[in-house]
Write a protein that holds these residues in place. Structure first.
Motif, mmCIF file in Angstrom:
data_model
loop_
_atom_site.group_PDB
_atom_site.id
_atom_site.type_symbol
_atom_site.label_atom_id
_atom_site.label_comp_id
_atom_site.label_asym_id
_atom_site.label_seq_id
_atom_site.Cartn_x
_atom_site.Cartn_y
_atom_site.Cartn_z
ATOM 1 N N LYS A 112 0.833 -1.206 0.000
ATOM 2 C CA LYS A 112 0.000 0.000 0.000
ATOM 3 C C LYS A 112 0.866 1.253 0.000
ATOM 4 C CE LYS A 112 -4.261 -1.570 2.101
ATOM 5 N NZ LYS A 112 -5.214 -1.368 3.194
ATOM 6 N N ARG A 113 1.967 1.221 0.718
ATOM 7 C CA ARG A 113 2.870 2.371 0.767
ATOM 8 C C ARG A 113 3.446 2.670 -0.613
ATOM 9 N NH1 ARG A 113 6.486 1.929 6.238
ATOM 10 N NH2 ARG A 113 4.783 2.445 7.653
ATOM 11 N N ARG A 114 3.781 1.619 -1.323
ATOM 12 C CA ARG A 114 4.350 1.778 -2.662
ATOM 13 C C ARG A 114 3.325 2.414 -3.611
ATOM 14 N NH1 ARG A 114 7.683 -3.169 -4.953
ATOM 15 N NH2 ARG A 114 9.116 -2.484 -3.355
ATOM 16 N N ILE A 115 2.083 1.958 -3.524
ATOM 17 C CA ILE A 115 1.019 2.506 -4.380
ATOM 18 C C ILE A 115 0.773 3.969 -4.032
ATOM 19 C CG2 ILE A 115 -1.456 2.376 -4.904
ATOM 20 C CD1 ILE A 115 -1.221 -0.668 -4.632
ATOM 21 N N ILE A 116 0.741 4.276 -2.743
ATOM 22 C CA ILE A 116 0.537 5.657 -2.308
ATOM 23 C C ILE A 116 1.695 6.536 -2.762
ATOM 24 C CG2 ILE A 116 0.403 7.150 -0.280
ATOM 25 C CD1 ILE A 116 -1.244 4.945 1.063
ATOM 26 N N LEU A 117 2.923 6.031 -2.670
ATOM 27 C CA LEU A 117 4.100 6.773 -3.107
ATOM 28 C C LEU A 117 4.051 7.036 -4.611
ATOM 29 C CD1 LEU A 117 6.844 8.002 -2.369
ATOM 30 C CD2 LEU A 117 7.854 5.765 -2.852
ATOM 31 N N VAL A 118 3.699 6.043 -5.396
ATOM 32 C CA VAL A 118 3.603 6.200 -6.858
ATOM 33 C C VAL A 118 2.510 7.205 -7.217
ATOM 34 C CG1 VAL A 118 2.974 5.013 -8.998
ATOM 35 C CG2 VAL A 118 4.601 3.957 -7.423
ATOM 36 N N LEU A 119 1.349 7.097 -6.577
ATOM 37 C CA LEU A 119 0.260 8.038 -6.842
ATOM 38 C C LEU A 119 0.636 9.460 -6.428
ATOM 39 C CD1 LEU A 119 -2.884 5.957 -5.822
ATOM 40 C CD2 LEU A 119 -2.116 6.563 -8.123
ATOM 41 N N GLY A 120 1.337 9.593 -5.323
ATOM 42 C CA GLY A 120 1.801 10.913 -4.872
ATOM 43 C C GLY A 120 2.790 11.531 -5.851
ATOM 44 N N CYS A 121 3.729 10.716 -6.316
ATOM 45 C CA CYS A 121 4.710 11.209 -7.300
ATOM 46 C C CYS A 121 4.022 11.592 -8.609
ATOM 47 C CB CYS A 121 5.780 10.148 -7.550
ATOM 48 S SG CYS A 121 6.902 9.915 -6.172
ATOM 49 N N ALA A 122 3.057 10.792 -9.038
ATOM 50 C CA ALA A 122 2.324 11.102 -10.268
ATOM 51 C C ALA A 122 1.554 12.408 -10.112
ATOM 52 C CB ALA A 122 1.381 9.961 -10.623
ATOM 53 N N ALA A 123 0.966 12.628 -8.948
ATOM 54 C CA ALA A 123 0.230 13.872 -8.704
ATOM 55 C C ALA A 123 1.165 15.078 -8.726
ATOM 56 C CB ALA A 123 -0.518 13.800 -7.379
ATOM 57 N N VAL A 124 2.344 14.945 -8.140
ATOM 58 C CA VAL A 124 3.323 16.046 -8.144
ATOM 59 C C VAL A 124 3.784 16.342 -9.566
ATOM 60 C CG1 VAL A 124 5.668 16.674 -7.435
ATOM 61 C CG2 VAL A 124 4.087 15.707 -5.770
ATOM 62 N N VAL A 125 4.096 15.310 -10.337
ATOM 63 C CA VAL A 125 4.537 15.501 -11.727
ATOM 64 C C VAL A 125 3.432 16.169 -12.545
ATOM 65 C CG1 VAL A 125 5.148 14.276 -13.854
ATOM 66 C CG2 VAL A 125 6.268 13.672 -11.716
ATOM 67 N N CYS A 126 2.187 15.717 -12.382
ATOM 68 C CA CYS A 126 1.067 16.329 -13.114
ATOM 69 C C CYS A 126 0.891 17.789 -12.708
ATOM 70 C CB CYS A 126 -0.223 15.559 -12.860
ATOM 71 S SG CYS A 126 -0.257 13.964 -13.697
ATOM 72 N N GLY A 127 1.033 18.078 -11.434
ATOM 73 C CA GLY A 127 0.920 19.460 -10.960
ATOM 74 C C GLY A 127 1.989 20.361 -11.542
ATOM 75 N N VAL A 128 3.222 19.873 -11.571
ATOM 76 C CA VAL A 128 4.327 20.653 -12.144
ATOM 77 C C VAL A 128 4.104 20.877 -13.631
ATOM 78 C CG1 VAL A 128 6.796 20.587 -12.673
ATOM 79 C CG2 VAL A 128 6.006 20.006 -10.385
ATOM 80 N N LEU A 129 3.700 19.848 -14.353
ATOM 81 C CA LEU A 129 3.439 19.994 -15.792
ATOM 82 C C LEU A 129 2.304 20.974 -16.048
ATOM 83 C CD1 LEU A 129 3.819 16.370 -17.175
ATOM 84 C CD2 LEU A 129 5.274 18.347 -17.647
ATOM 85 N N LEU A 130 1.255 20.882 -15.275
ATOM 86 C CA LEU A 130 0.130 21.805 -15.427
ATOM 87 C C LEU A 130 0.582 23.243 -15.181
ATOM 88 C CD1 LEU A 130 -2.910 22.051 -15.963
ATOM 89 C CD2 LEU A 130 -3.256 21.841 -13.508
ATOM 90 N N TYR A 131 1.385 23.454 -14.159
ATOM 91 C CA TYR A 131 1.910 24.785 -13.850
ATOM 92 C C TYR A 131 2.758 25.321 -15.004
ATOM 93 C CZ TYR A 131 4.714 28.446 -11.706
ATOM 94 O OH TYR A 131 5.350 29.627 -11.440
ATOM 95 N N LEU A 132 3.657 24.492 -15.521
ATOM 96 C CA LEU A 132 4.562 24.945 -16.580
ATOM 97 C C LEU A 132 3.850 25.181 -17.909
ATOM 98 C CD1 LEU A 132 7.683 22.729 -15.875
ATOM 99 C CD2 LEU A 132 7.389 25.160 -15.382
ATOM 100 N N LEU A 133 2.784 24.466 -18.172
ATOM 101 C CA LEU A 133 2.078 24.613 -19.437
ATOM 102 C C LEU A 133 1.010 25.708 -19.415
ATOM 103 C CD1 LEU A 133 1.755 20.866 -20.464
ATOM 104 C CD2 LEU A 133 3.389 22.562 -21.297
ATOM 105 N N THR A 134 0.676 26.198 -18.234
ATOM 106 C CA THR A 134 -0.309 27.269 -18.111
ATOM 107 C C THR A 134 0.398 28.607 -18.301
ATOM 108 O OG1 THR A 134 -1.525 25.945 -16.513
ATOM 109 C CG2 THR A 134 -2.045 28.287 -16.593
ATOM 110 N N PRO A 135 -0.099 29.463 -19.203
ATOM 111 C CA PRO A 135 0.567 30.758 -19.400
ATOM 112 C C PRO A 135 0.423 31.649 -18.163
ATOM 113 C CG PRO A 135 -1.468 30.670 -20.653
ATOM 114 C CD PRO A 135 -1.267 29.311 -20.066
ATOM 115 N N TYR A 136 1.379 32.558 -18.018
ATOM 116 C CA TYR A 136 1.311 33.513 -16.916
ATOM 117 C C TYR A 136 1.045 34.903 -17.480
ATOM 118 C CZ TYR A 136 5.904 35.643 -17.769
ATOM 119 O OH TYR A 136 6.950 36.343 -18.311
ATOM 120 N N THR A 137 0.510 35.780 -16.652
ATOM 121 C CA THR A 137 0.256 37.155 -17.046
ATOM 122 C C THR A 137 1.539 37.947 -16.853
ATOM 123 O OG1 THR A 137 -2.020 36.894 -16.312
ATOM 124 C CG2 THR A 137 -1.246 39.132 -16.676
ATOM 125 N N VAL A 138 1.974 38.629 -17.897
ATOM 126 C CA VAL A 138 3.264 39.330 -17.882
ATOM 127 C C VAL A 138 3.267 40.468 -16.857
ATOM 128 C CG1 VAL A 138 4.858 40.700 -19.272
ATOM 129 C CG2 VAL A 138 3.763 38.700 -20.260
#
Length: 143
Positions: free
Chosen positions: A2-28
């Motif tokens: 269960k710890r391994r699954i939680i760790l993998v899901l947590g890492c996937a959520a962090v990676v998705c969050g970072v990608l979403l942040y980087l792909l979203t434009p910012y206001t200059v």
């Protein structure tokens, strides 16, 4: 297990969050009150810069720049850019940092060259500048 699954899901959520942040434009320049416009130039018909700072309503320009969206990931560009591909150049200071905005065939913003952020709504920004200055730079670009 269960710890391994939680760790993998947590890492996937962090990676998705970072990608979403980087792909979203910012206001200059999201807060026009912190923006000081120093120079506004447009390119004339014989590819020379025309200083239009005095004729430009800088408060309206600040409001327009508050809607300027750029990519978060910078691009590298060495050398300059061709003047005939430029419609407007805006030099400003935003929150005590130099800010240069180029609107044209390729629209981008930068604080220090050679790293620049591509403006995603550049055509909309150039059209807004045309409306603000009472000129039509699209005809100058074509001819």
């Amino acid at each position: 297990m269960k710890r391994r699954i939680i760790l993998v899901l947590g890492c996937a959520a962090v990676v998705c969050g970072v990608l979403l942040y980087l792909l979203t434009p910012y206001t200059v320049a999201p807060q026009p009150g912190y923006l000081e416009i120093h120079q506004v130039r447009r390119v004339g018909s014989n590819t020379e810069y025309i200083d239009i700072t005095a004729q430009t309503d800088t408060e309206a320009l600040g409001q327009l720049l508050a809607s300027c969206k750029a990519s978060r990931l910078p691009s590298y560009r060495s050398g300059g850019y061709p003047i005939d591909a430029v419609r407007y150049e805006i030099d400003a200071v935003y929150q005590n940092e130099l800010l240069h905005i180029v609107l044209g065939d390729e629209s981008f913003a930068y604080q220090s060259a050679p790293w620049l952020h591509m403006i995603r709504n550049g055509e909309e920004m150039a059209a807004g500048m045309d409306a603000l200055t009472g000129t039509d730079t699209t005809k100058q670009q074509e001819g």
